[in-house]
Design a protein around this motif. Structure first.
Motif: not given
Length: 417
Positions: A251-278
């Motif tokens: 269970r701890p591993t699943e929680l860590v992997r879930d948070r890491v995946a959410a953080l990666r998704t947020l990072t990719e979204d931020l990169l996409e927004i930066s490309r749209l802004d420029t």
């Protein structure tokens, strides 16, 4: 599409022209009346003095028993009754009246008995002088008003043209064109001459240019910060993801992997927004049927979403970006709304509707804002922001509204040409 500017400048010019016209007419009327009264009083006074002088001479001849000259007599025909009554009562007076078709200055005084001694002086020349003066006043007033209107219209048009340019630039800035500037010559130190000091319009233009420059600088700094943060996070997140994969199952591993995946998704979204802004995004156009494309998006989302195709249509668009827009709208409907979620394709118009509490008021009025949520909603507000940005890249129009019977409605209008 740049919003059209209402014709307020024409209204301002019309008001200024009306004001100038009224003031010119009032001034011309005042001066005309003063000149008319002054000249008329002088002309009438001279004619009255002449008539009274001739009346005095006629009275002397009448008292001496001599014959009266032409134009004088006792109770002559044509003598105005009011003037005769005045003379019979013992007073002397003058009066202008028509006699034999010509204007005449009458002077009358008392004679023996209830009779009046009167003389008539031709008043035609004086009347023509006054009439000519009135015509000259009217013509000169008309010419003065016309010339003043032309000069005033030229001056007002120059001001309104500059205001019109400033308003257009302001609308371009509000539409997202942060490079737009007024560049009024009076505000440029390289072109401003000492004989042309800054006026109020130039001050407004300078303030607008300064505001646009400041706003552009802040937005560029924000875009750079977002892009830098997203890029810097990618490397440690990649290592963190690899480390999470090496953790033992549990269970701890699943929680860590879930948070890491959410953080990666947020990072990719931020990169996409930066490309749209420029503005670095480029389209890869192809012909797509909207109905099948919407069904693919729903299948890929793996959610319980109904697709209704009222009228299918083929459009030339970037399939990946359009799928991104629809996918974000469907995901947002399931995450923040309630079922059933319905995707309707009616020609080039695609709507995504849920039956939850609807969009927040700020989102309906101002559009999605990144990192802003209300009502305890989860998320970062990036999904709809990305959807709106990708829709703008596609040249589509994305609108947000709330249904009358409840629920959020996102409407995407895909260009067909």
């Amino acid at each position: 599409m740049r919003p059209a500017l209402p014709q307020w400048s024409g209204t301002l010019a019309a008001k200024a022209a009306a004001f100038i016209t009224v003031m010119c007419c009032a001034l011309a009327a005042l001066l005309g009346v003063l000149v008319h009264v002054q000249v008329t009083n002088q002309t009438v006074g001279q004619a009255r003095d002449q008539a009274l002088q001739r009346l005095t001479q006629a009275a002397e001849r009448y008292e001496a028993g001599d014959a009266l000259k032409r134009g004088g007599g006792v109770d002559p025909p044509g003598l105005p009754p009011p003037l005769r009554n005045l003379a019979v009562s013992g007073d002397r007076g003058t009066m202008v009246a028509d006699f034999e078709g010509r204007p005449t200055m009458w002077a009358a005084g008392p004679a023996d008995g209830d009779r009046a001694l009167a003389v008539a002086v031709d008043y035609s020349q004086q009347a023509r002088t006054i009439a000519g003066l009135d015509r000259a006043i009217l013509w000169s007033s008309g010419l003065a008003i016309g010339a003043t209107l032309l000069v005033g219209a030229f001056a007002v048009t120059r001001v309104t043209r500059r205001l019109h340019t400033t308003a257009l630039v302001a609308r371009r800035i509000s539409a997202g064109d942060l490079d737009a500037r007024v560049n009024d010559p009076r505000t440029d130190p390289r072109t401003k001459a000492p004989a042309r000091p800054q006026d109020e319009v130039a001050a407004v233009a300078a303030a607008l240019d300064s505001m646009a420059s400041s706003l552009q600088g802040k937005l560029l700094a924000e875009q750079r910060f977002t892009a830098d943060v997203a890029h810097e996070l990618r490397t440690p997140l990649t290592g963190l993801h690899a480390a999470a994969e090496l953790l033992p199952p549990g269970r701890p591993t699943e929680l860590v992997r879930d948070r890491v995946a959410a953080l990666r998704t947020l990072t990719e979204d931020l990169l996409e927004i930066s490309r749209l802004d420029t503005g670095r995004e480029r389209l890869e156009l192809d012909t797509e049927q909207l109905g099948p494309l919407a069904e693919r998006v729903v299948r890929g989302a793996g959610s319980d979403t109904e697709v209704r195709v009222v009228r299918d249509v083929a459009v030339e668009t970037d399939r990946r970006r359009l799928e991104r827009v629809l996918g974000n709208l469907v995901a947002n409907a399931h995450k923040h709304g309630r079922g059933p979620v319905v995707v309707t394709v009616d020609g080039p118009v695609v709507t995504v509707r849920d039956h939850g509490d609807g969009f927040p008021e700020y989102l309906v009025v101002h559009g999605p804002q990144r990192f802003r949520t209300e009502g305890g909603a989860k998320g970062h507000g990036l999904g709809l922001t990305i959807a709106l940005g990708q829709a703008e890249v596609l040249g589509a129009r994305l609108e947000f509204a709330n249904a009358a019977d409840g629920g959020a409605v996102a409407t995407l209008r895909v260009p067909t040409e």
